[in-house]
Scaffold this motif. Structure first.
Motif, PDB file in Angstrom:
ATOM      1  N   GLU A  66      24.635  22.404  49.857  1.00 35.69           N
ATOM      2  CA  GLU A  66      24.330  23.805  50.139  1.00 35.69           C
ATOM      3  C   GLU A  66      23.929  24.560  48.877  1.00 35.69           C
ATOM      4  O   GLU A  66      23.046  25.422  48.920  1.00 35.69           O
ATOM      5  N   TYR A  67      24.542  24.221  47.763  1.00 33.23           N
ATOM      6  CA  TYR A  67      24.198  24.885  46.497  1.00 33.23           C
ATOM      7  C   TYR A  67      22.756  24.596  46.114  1.00 33.23           C
ATOM      8  O   TYR A  67      22.026  25.492  45.652  1.00 33.23           O
ATOM      9  N   GLU A  68      22.319  23.351  46.298  1.00 30.25           N
ATOM     10  CA  GLU A  68      20.931  22.998  45.984  1.00 30.25           C
ATOM     11  C   GLU A  68      19.957  23.691  46.926  1.00 30.25           C
ATOM     12  O   GLU A  68      18.838  24.017  46.547  1.00 30.25           O
ATOM     13  N   ARG A  69      20.411  23.950  48.163  1.00 29.52           N
ATOM     14  CA  ARG A  69      19.586  24.650  49.136  1.00 29.52           C
ATOM     15  C   ARG A  69      19.499  26.132  48.813  1.00 29.52           C
ATOM     16  O   ARG A  69      18.423  26.722  48.795  1.00 29.52           O
ATOM     17  N   ASN A  70      20.669  26.740  48.617  1.00 24.92           N
ATOM     18  CA  ASN A  70      20.758  28.170  48.301  1.00 24.92           C
ATOM     19  C   ASN A  70      22.136  28.445  47.720  1.00 24.92           C
ATOM     20  O   ASN A  70      23.119  28.488  48.459  1.00 24.92           O
ATOM     21  N   PRO A  71      22.242  28.634  46.403  1.00 26.25           N
ATOM     22  CA  PRO A  71      23.562  28.810  45.775  1.00 26.25           C
ATOM     23  C   PRO A  71      24.294  30.079  46.209  1.00 26.25           C
ATOM     24  O   PRO A  71      25.501  30.189  46.010  1.00 26.25           O
ATOM     25  N   ASN A  72      23.578  31.028  46.812  1.00 23.12           N
ATOM     26  CA  ASN A  72      24.193  32.294  47.216  1.00 23.12           C
ATOM     27  C   ASN A  72      24.243  32.475  48.727  1.00 23.12           C
ATOM     28  O   ASN A  72      24.346  33.600  49.218  1.00 23.12           O
ATOM     29  N   SER A  73      24.209  31.379  49.452  1.00 22.06           N
ATOM     30  CA  SER A  73      24.222  31.477  50.911  1.00 22.06           C
ATOM     31  C   SER A  73      25.641  31.645  51.433  1.00 22.06           C
ATOM     32  O   SER A  73      26.629  31.467  50.700  1.00 22.06           O
ATOM     33  N   GLN A  74      25.738  31.964  52.716  1.00 18.78           N
ATOM     34  CA  GLN A  74      27.050  32.112  53.348  1.00 18.78           C
ATOM     35  C   GLN A  74      27.815  30.801  53.320  1.00 18.78           C
ATOM     36  O   GLN A  74      29.015  30.785  52.996  1.00 18.78           O
ATOM     37  N   VAL A  75      27.146  29.705  53.612  1.00 22.00           N
ATOM     38  CA  VAL A  75      27.822  28.405  53.626  1.00 22.00           C
ATOM     39  C   VAL A  75      28.250  28.000  52.214  1.00 22.00           C
ATOM     40  O   VAL A  75      29.328  27.430  52.017  1.00 22.00           O
ATOM     41  N   SER A  76      27.423  28.307  51.212  1.00 22.87           N
ATOM     42  CA  SER A  76      27.804  28.016  49.820  1.00 22.87           C
ATOM     43  C   SER A  76      29.075  28.764  49.435  1.00 22.87           C
ATOM     44  O   SER A  76      29.964  28.222  48.763  1.00 22.87           O
ATOM     45  N   ALA A  77      29.168  30.022  49.868  1.00 25.31           N
ATOM     46  CA  ALA A  77      30.370  30.803  49.580  1.00 25.31           C
ATOM     47  C   ALA A  77      31.596  30.187  50.241  1.00 25.31           C
ATOM     48  O   ALA A  77      32.680  30.108  49.644  1.00 25.31           O
ATOM     49  N   CYS A  78      31.424  29.733  51.484  1.00 27.61           N
ATOM     50  CA  CYS A  78      32.548  29.119  52.197  1.00 27.61           C
ATOM     51  C   CYS A  78      33.027  27.858  51.490  1.00 27.61           C
ATOM     52  O   CYS A  78      34.241  27.633  51.345  1.00 27.61           O
ATOM     53  N   PHE A  79      32.086  27.029  51.019  1.00 21.69           N
ATOM     54  CA  PHE A  79      32.508  25.804  50.340  1.00 21.69           C
ATOM     55  C   PHE A  79      33.115  26.097  48.973  1.00 21.69           C
ATOM     56  O   PHE A  79      34.014  25.380  48.524  1.00 21.69           O
ATOM     57  N   ALA A  80      32.644  27.131  48.307  1.00 23.00           N
ATOM     58  CA  ALA A  80      33.261  27.515  47.036  1.00 23.00           C
ATOM     59  C   ALA A  80      34.733  27.855  47.249  1.00 23.00           C
ATOM     60  O   ALA A  80      35.613  27.435  46.480  1.00 23.00           O
ATOM     61  N   LEU A  81      35.027  28.593  48.327  1.00 25.55           N
ATOM     62  CA  LEU A  81      36.401  28.963  48.628  1.00 25.55           C
ATOM     63  C   LEU A  81      37.202  27.784  49.169  1.00 25.55           C
ATOM     64  O   LEU A  81      38.406  27.671  48.918  1.00 25.55           O
ATOM     65  N   ALA A  82      36.552  26.890  49.896  1.00 20.66           N
ATOM     66  CA  ALA A  82      37.232  25.691  50.392  1.00 20.66           C
ATOM     67  C   ALA A  82      37.665  24.809  49.226  1.00 20.66           C
ATOM     68  O   ALA A  82      38.779  24.257  49.217  1.00 20.66           O
ATOM     69  N   ILE A  83      36.785  24.675  48.229  1.00 17.33           N
ATOM     70  CA  ILE A  83      37.122  23.877  47.049  1.00 17.33           C
ATOM     71  C   ILE A  83      38.263  24.530  46.273  1.00 17.33           C
ATOM     72  O   ILE A  83      39.193  23.863  45.824  1.00 17.33           O
ATOM     73  N   ARG A  84      38.198  25.858  46.108  1.00 17.96           N
ATOM     74  CA  ARG A  84      39.287  26.543  45.411  1.00 17.96           C
ATOM     75  C   ARG A  84      40.603  26.375  46.172  1.00 17.96           C
ATOM     76  O   ARG A  84      41.652  26.097  45.564  1.00 17.96           O
ATOM     77  N   SER A  85      40.577  26.546  47.475  1.00 22.83           N
ATOM     78  CA  SER A  85      41.800  26.414  48.275  1.00 22.83           C
ATOM     79  C   SER A  85      42.401  25.022  48.119  1.00 22.83           C
ATOM     80  O   SER A  85      43.618  24.866  47.954  1.00 22.83           O
ATOM     81  N   THR A  86      41.566  24.000  48.176  1.00 22.54           N
ATOM     82  CA  THR A  86      42.045  22.618  48.046  1.00 22.54           C
ATOM     83  C   THR A  86      42.593  22.367  46.650  1.00 22.54           C
ATOM     84  O   THR A  86      43.619  21.691  46.477  1.00 22.54           O
ATOM     85  N   SER A  87      41.915  22.897  45.647  1.00 25.29           N
ATOM     86  CA  SER A  87      42.379  22.730  44.276  1.00 25.29           C
ATOM     87  C   SER A  87      43.759  23.352  44.082  1.00 25.29           C
ATOM     88  O   SER A  87      44.645  22.770  43.430  1.00 25.29           O
ATOM     89  N   LEU A  88      43.973  24.529  44.659  1.00 21.35           N
ATOM     90  CA  LEU A  88      45.277  25.179  44.555  1.00 21.35           C
ATOM     91  C   LEU A  88      46.352  24.375  45.284  1.00 21.35           C
ATOM     92  O   LEU A  88      47.493  24.280  44.812  1.00 21.35           O
ATOM     93  N   LEU A  89      46.005  23.783  46.426  1.00 21.23           N
ATOM     94  CA  LEU A  89      46.960  22.945  47.146  1.00 21.23           C
ATOM     95  C   LEU A  89      47.355  21.729  46.313  1.00 21.23           C
ATOM     96  O   LEU A  89      48.503  21.284  46.348  1.00 21.23           O
ATOM     97  N   CYS A  90      46.410  21.187  45.552  1.00 20.97           N
ATOM     98  CA  CYS A  90      46.731  20.058  44.665  1.00 20.97           C
ATOM     99  C   CYS A  90      47.735  20.489  43.604  1.00 20.97           C
ATOM    100  O   CYS A  90      48.676  19.750  43.278  1.00 20.97           O
ATOM    101  N   GLY A  91      47.555  21.691  43.060  1.00 17.45           N
ATOM    102  CA  GLY A  91      48.499  22.201  42.075  1.00 17.45           C
ATOM    103  C   GLY A  91      49.854  22.499  42.679  1.00 17.45           C
ATOM    104  O   GLY A  91      50.904  22.222  42.067  1.00 17.45           O
ATOM    105  N   MET A  92      49.856  23.038  43.891  1.00 11.25           N
ATOM    106  CA  MET A  92      51.120  23.357  44.560  1.00 11.25           C
ATOM    107  C   MET A  92      51.952  22.103  44.807  1.00 11.25           C
ATOM    108  O   MET A  92      53.186  22.142  44.760  1.00 11.25           O
TER     109      MET A  92
END
Length: 258
Positions: A49-75
């Motif tokens: 999605e980033y290669e398609r459009n780095p500022n798209s709605q789906v790109s934003a969702c995956f950015a937050l999905a990655i952050r959420s998963t990363s925080l779960l790894c730390g937790m």
């Protein structure tokens, strides 16, 4: 002699049966594998999605999905009695990321306008989730009252330096720093925290892989996620009842916004 909170002992939690403990241990072992699967797929799809459009709605969702998963790894590294106060801080950060992810999945122009503002990165409240909107959506799906706002408020109380957060830190520190160290029962202390953690993973699975009407599709490849469905079902069977039993926690109602 009256016992202080620095040395108080608690009896074992008799309701933790051996079979129950084994089930929770199995879920915790599976959690690491599930997080690895989710992160790999989110990074793969996020890059597409980033290669398609780095500022798209789906790109934003995956950015937050990655952050959420990363925080779960730390937790996962903090699920110990001695670090429960640190866990509360990361839990609040996870809730903010996960709830904003849900807000960003609404297939609406207003949502895309907010996402554009979020991408601008201004120092304001563009990161705040629309809790009421999320709760209304979950109710329409027939899942009852999700209480996103209440959960966020409770976590805020424990993440900021309130008296309750300080009490949490004292409770953690006295397990090892008091002389003699305070003795407590691990199962009694960590039951609700472990259940909450497992439920957090399950909620992220639902919010990223289920394409409910009214949400943009993230188009995850389920062939890359072979363990998530069984894990999610086990969490709802084993961990959710514990979380429901202890949902109010130890915080008085006056300490957070309900």
């Amino acid at each position: 002699m009256k016992k202080s909170r620095f040395t108080e002992e608690h009896p074992p939690a008799a309701y933790w049966t051996q079979a129950w403990r084994q089930s929770m241990d199995e879920l915790m072992r599976d959690a690491a594998l599930v997080l690895n699967e989710l992160m790999a797929e989110f990074v793969r799809r996020g890059n597409e999605e980033y290669e398609r459009n780095p500022n798209s709605q789906v790109s934003a969702c995956f950015a937050l999905a990655i952050r959420s998963t990363s925080l779960l790894c730390g937790m996962l590294q903090l699920l110990k009695p001695q670090t429960r106060d640190s866990l509360e801080v990361l839990s609040r950060a996870f809730l903010e990321s996960r709830d904003l992810l849900m807000s960003f999945r609404f297939d609406q122009k207003g949502t895309r306008d907010k996402i554009a503002y979020w991408f601008a990165g201004n120092a304001d409240s563009s990161w705040k989730a629309e809790h009421k909107k999320c709760e209304e959506f979950v109710r329409k799906l027939g899942h009852g009252n999700s209480e996103f706002a209440k959960r966020w408020s409770m976590m805020t109380t424990l993440a900021h330096p309130t008296r309750y957060a300080a009490d949490n830190s004292i409770s953690c520190a006295t397990l090892w720093a008091a002389r003699p160290p305070r003795v407590d029962d691990y199962d009694r202390m960590m039951e609700s925290k472990i259940a909450d953690y497992l439920t957090s993973i399950a909620s992220l699975i639902v919010l990223t892989t289920c394409d409910f009407p009214g949400l943009v599709s993230l188009e995850c490849d389920f062939d890359q996620l072979p363990t998530i469905d069984v894990f999610r079902e086990k969490v709802f069977q084993i961990a959710v009842p514990v979380l429901n039993k202890t949902a109010e926690g130890d915080l008085p109602p006056s300490s957070y916004r309900s």
